[in-house]
Enzyme design. Sequence first.
Site, mmCIF file in Angstrom:
data_model
loop_
_atom_site.group_PDB
_atom_site.id
_atom_site.type_symbol
_atom_site.label_atom_id
_atom_site.label_comp_id
_atom_site.label_asym_id
_atom_site.label_seq_id
_atom_site.Cartn_x
_atom_site.Cartn_y
_atom_site.Cartn_z
ATOM 1 N N LYS A 191 -13.108 8.874 -10.336
ATOM 2 C CA LYS A 191 -12.172 7.856 -9.853
ATOM 3 C C LYS A 191 -10.721 8.317 -10.048
ATOM 4 O O LYS A 191 -9.876 8.205 -9.153
ATOM 5 C CB LYS A 191 -12.420 6.550 -10.613
ATOM 6 C CG LYS A 191 -11.360 5.509 -10.470
ATOM 7 C CD LYS A 191 -11.345 4.911 -9.092
ATOM 8 C CE LYS A 191 -10.078 4.128 -8.865
ATOM 9 N NZ LYS A 191 -10.172 3.129 -7.852
ATOM 10 N N CYS B 28 -2.867 1.125 -8.348
ATOM 11 C CA CYS B 28 -3.891 2.167 -8.498
ATOM 12 C C CYS B 28 -3.260 3.547 -8.536
ATOM 13 O O CYS B 28 -3.210 4.194 -9.575
ATOM 14 C CB CYS B 28 -4.868 2.076 -7.343
ATOM 15 S SG CYS B 28 -5.475 0.401 -7.128
#
Length: 423
Positions: free
Chosen positions: A205, A259
């Site tokens: 991720k 993010c």
Amino acid sequence: MTTQKLCVLGLGYIGLPTASTFANHGLEVVGMDTNSEIVSGLQNGKIHIFEPGLRSLVEKALTSGNLTISQAVQPADAFIIAVPTPFYEDKRADMRFVEAAAASIAPHLKRGNLVILESTSPPRTTVDILAPILERSGLKAGSDFYLAYSPERVLPGKILQELIENARVIGGIDSASAEAGRDLYLHFVKGEIILTDATTAEMVKLMENTSRDISIAIANEFCRLTDKFGIDVWEAIQIANRHPRVEILKPGVGVGGHCISVDPWFLVEAAPEKSKLILTARQVNDSQPEFVSQLIEKAACGLQDKKVAFLGLAFKPDVDDLRESPAVELAHLLQAKGALVKAYEPFKPEAHLPGIPHEKDLEKLLFDADLIVLAVGHQQFKALEAQDIAALTSAKIVFDAVNGWDKEEWEAAGFVYKGLGKK
Ligand code: SAJ
């Protein structure tokens, strides 16, 4: 493993769509959030975030009775943690929400339960932080309950579609945990489900978002170079991208959101001596609002007391999320250069940002402006007709920071058109 009852902790951009999607696929779901306003709002059918399709998804889940909303964790077969992982001022990951969520699950944990962390986290979080907190229950991760990390990878603006269609990575602390996670997500995931270990899944991720951050940084740096050489970056990128193995992204006002502008720091923090490129890319992207503000100052021949109609505050087009928004930072930088900024953000008309006056009515905003800045490429901004705007405003200069408008059209309407990366 069979799951009948699921408890989702955190009802934000990820938790709410995830809880609703599971509920609409037949599971009994408790959506839990510690924020009483969010809980009472949802209990009364009020949805606190904008995402295309989310309203009807949540309404369907609530009406079916499969989704209930609660401010407390409830016993369940499986628990998904989807809480924020912000960073501190010094960029260290702030894991307090994850830790608190795990601590609130521990008293309810039973033999055979599954716990999945979806929040983006530094490598080894599942093994080193989550497992010990959950083991306060007296149960042992791996032997008594399943534990896995499965990162959310959905793109804001396309969350509902990507939740179902994207490949899903599930990293277990052992293979039985990864398989238990797969059994759960199989309720709705149509994309490939890839099983691995928890730390690899955490790293995957972070690598995805870091690699995108670096790609955007090089686009932003190209933009600074083309500016120096007096050429149009958009034309240069378009031509370079005709090469079969080149895909340069778009320069912009900077990199924001919760993010991409955050996650690379988790790697820099974990191993600063091994992440120099990642750090440099972060610095390039973080300094992009300043670069853009200088271009605007130049285009306006100084900003002191200039009235700026500032279009867009969101961190990217067609979303309502203002977190870590480079557009907000740009607005502040223009103010620091003396400009009188008034902003218009159609996706968050009630936005109360400290220090940035906000106008709900576009016509009022434009009326006595000196300069129009297009800061976010919302579709509705790109669709504005230069001739129509000319009739509404005293502004003579437009600055297009997102390559959203056609230079000729705006010049034909009588404006001086300047833009990021434009000749
Ligand atoms: N941006 C540019 N130029 C570009 C693309 C983006 O300046 O060419 C800017 C945007 O304006 C925005 C920022 O970068 O400010 C990030 O936007 P984004 O659309 O690239 O990504 P996010 O933050 O909305 O979502 C990302 C996605 N990650 C990747 O594409 C690798 C998404 O799949 C993740 O689930 C999400 O982060 C997340 O939650 O981690």
